[in-house]
Design an enzyme around this catalytic site. Sequence first.
Site, PDB file in Angstrom:
ATOM      1  N   ASP A  76     -15.402 -31.413  22.938  1.00  0.00           N
ATOM      2  CA  ASP A  76     -15.585 -30.474  21.826  1.00  0.00           C
ATOM      3  C   ASP A  76     -16.677 -29.463  22.191  1.00  0.00           C
ATOM      4  O   ASP A  76     -17.814 -29.572  21.733  1.00  0.00           O
ATOM      5  CB  ASP A  76     -15.955 -31.304  20.585  1.00  0.00           C
ATOM      6  CG  ASP A  76     -16.107 -30.461  19.347  1.00  0.00           C
ATOM      7  OD1 ASP A  76     -15.617 -29.321  19.323  1.00  0.00           O
ATOM      8  OD2 ASP A  76     -16.738 -30.964  18.389  1.00  0.00           O
TER       9      ASP A  76
HETATM   10  C1  SPV Z   1     -15.822 -31.642  13.772  1.00  0.00           C
HETATM   11  O1  SPV Z   1     -15.170 -32.461  13.129  1.00  0.00           O
HETATM   12  O2  SPV Z   1     -15.373 -31.079  14.746  1.00  0.00           O
HETATM   13  C2  SPV Z   1     -17.161 -31.298  13.348  1.00  0.00           C
HETATM   14  C3  SPV Z   1     -17.982 -32.282  12.669  1.00  0.00           C
HETATM   15  O3  SPV Z   1     -17.580 -30.220  13.651  1.00  0.00           O
HETATM   16  S1  SPV Z   1     -18.911 -33.085  13.856  1.00  0.00           S
HETATM   17  O4  SPV Z   1     -18.049 -33.629  14.829  1.00  0.00           O
HETATM   18  O5  SPV Z   1     -19.677 -34.062  13.161  1.00  0.00           O
HETATM   19  O6  SPV Z   1     -19.792 -32.079  14.465  1.00  0.00           O
HETATM   20 MG    MG Z   2     -16.515 -29.229  15.085  1.00  0.00          MG
END
Ligand code: SPV
Ligand code: MG
Length: 577
Positions: A76
């Site tokens: 991510d």
């Molecule tokens: C996501 O779900 O991608 C978020 C929330 O941004 S977190 O993973 O907690 O950053």
């Molecule tokens: Mg996110």
Amino acid sequence: MTLLNNTLPEQRRGKLKALLEKGKTVRVLEAHNGLSGIIANNTRVKGESEGQPVNREFDALWESSLTDSASKGHPDIEVVTFDSRLHTINEILAVTDKPMIVDGDTGGDVNAFEYTVSKLERAGVSAVIIEDKVFPKRNSLEAGVQQNLEDPEVFAQKIRRGKKIQKTNEFMIIARLESLIAGKPMEDAVNRAKIYLQAGVDGIMIHSKLKSADEIFEFAEHYKEISKELNLNKTLVCVPTTYNQTTESELSAAGFQIIIHANHLLRSAYKAMVETAQTILRDQRSLEADPLCSTVREIFKTVGFLDVKEKDQENEQTTNVPVIIPAAGEDPVFKEMLNGKPKAMLEICGKPLLQHQIQTLNNCNLADITVIAGYGRDQMQADGVTILENPNFNNGSMLNSLFVGKERMSNGFIMLYSDILTEDTVIQNLMERREDIILVADNSTQYHEPQEGNIHDFIIGKHQHKPARRQIRFSSENKVAKIGSKINPETASHEFIGLARFSKTGAEQLIETYNDIVKNYKGQFQEADDISRFTFTDLIQEMIDRGFAVHYMEIHKGWLEIHNAEHIALAEKSFNE
Ligand code: SPV
Ligand code: MG
């Protein structure tokens, strides 16, 4: 059924604001593809609230960067492009009808963010949340990761530009504070919140990765103060992934209006997938993995495959139904006129009787027509039909000819006597019916004198009422109790017109009964003095006696039989009108 959720962007977009305006705490679940979207959208449970039973469901969907990236096997870190994210977003939107909040990561460069807002709003998304970190961001939940915060003024400008580009006032831009994630003090978060609110943002999300909700509760208190100070009442959002012992009602009481369960469908699917893979490897077969898996049918049901199956069947039942016209017998009445031709070739208004029937059937989308020929076989001609032959037409009844077409019966069929003309509506109404065996029956029989020399197939309905001026009877009650040509016309309620429809099940029952009779019976049978001459109505009566439900569809006009010259004149008159 996925089409059940079919909706349009303009019908969906405003739903989130509408919920918030009603003062509802919006419960949101993550989705990362069409299937998880359906689950988040459609799952319902029965619960209890303040002693009252309630139905609980999610109010909105979270299109998460973490789970969208992870489902593509990526970290991510804004490496999955916006176009790819938009593809997932549209995939989910296509099978859901609840409002969607999109995780917009940092929103990228300010110019790029304008395009993001425009495309999301156009797609029917209700809100985008952008976080105040520098592109390309790192996910917030992992400890020890370097988190670079964006300059708050640069971020505020992004908000202003985004708000300016949106077309409706339904779309929301929410700013996500990453101060607590980046190890900054509460004061930094509060200051940034003020700046973003003044830039015109529609809400604030405060993020935390602590196990306890204390710091977000503390922020919520500050938020109340700054809201008062700025005279604003903008939505407050939280993502209780790490502090998940805190309940929705506690978060709501603290002032949070949107609560996002941000990654749970992906994480639960991941766990089940890994365990399933290990189980199959360990046991070298998949039986032991069954408890970890849903059934294939459950998935078929969820993604609408069972609806497709049902519609296909319905389609099949209303369009592709084969029609069998037994037309093999020799007709004594028209013998001279026909001069060796079969009765189906009898001319009415310059066109063979059979051609009139074909026209009516084609008008009702029935094109799979089989004619059973016998007498005058060589002169039986018709376009677009299959002609089968009953060489034995001189022995036995019309039923033998019908069963020459046995191969065509198995998925359900229509039987039409070769000397019957009907209006299109009679056939169309018959196609609407869902009973397994249905005979078309004229109820005006009581008002007509039986014609000399004509054989009529009479029916006695199961629910014989005394003749009444008016009555309503539901069609499902219209069952045949007795059928046959030897029924006293005075006790008959209807006349069978020679048109019948059998569903797949009805056809199976008919064939099974016929085979059993042919194999096991001898001598007199029902109205027939010998089994070798038993008729269609004898077979139907036998089925009724064996407990099969035979229904009739009641008509009082719209058909003609061609049994004599008078009938031809009548038919010609009708066609010329
Ligand atoms: C996501 O779900 O991608 C978020 C929330 O941004 S977190 O993973 O907690 O950053
Ligand atoms: Mg996110």
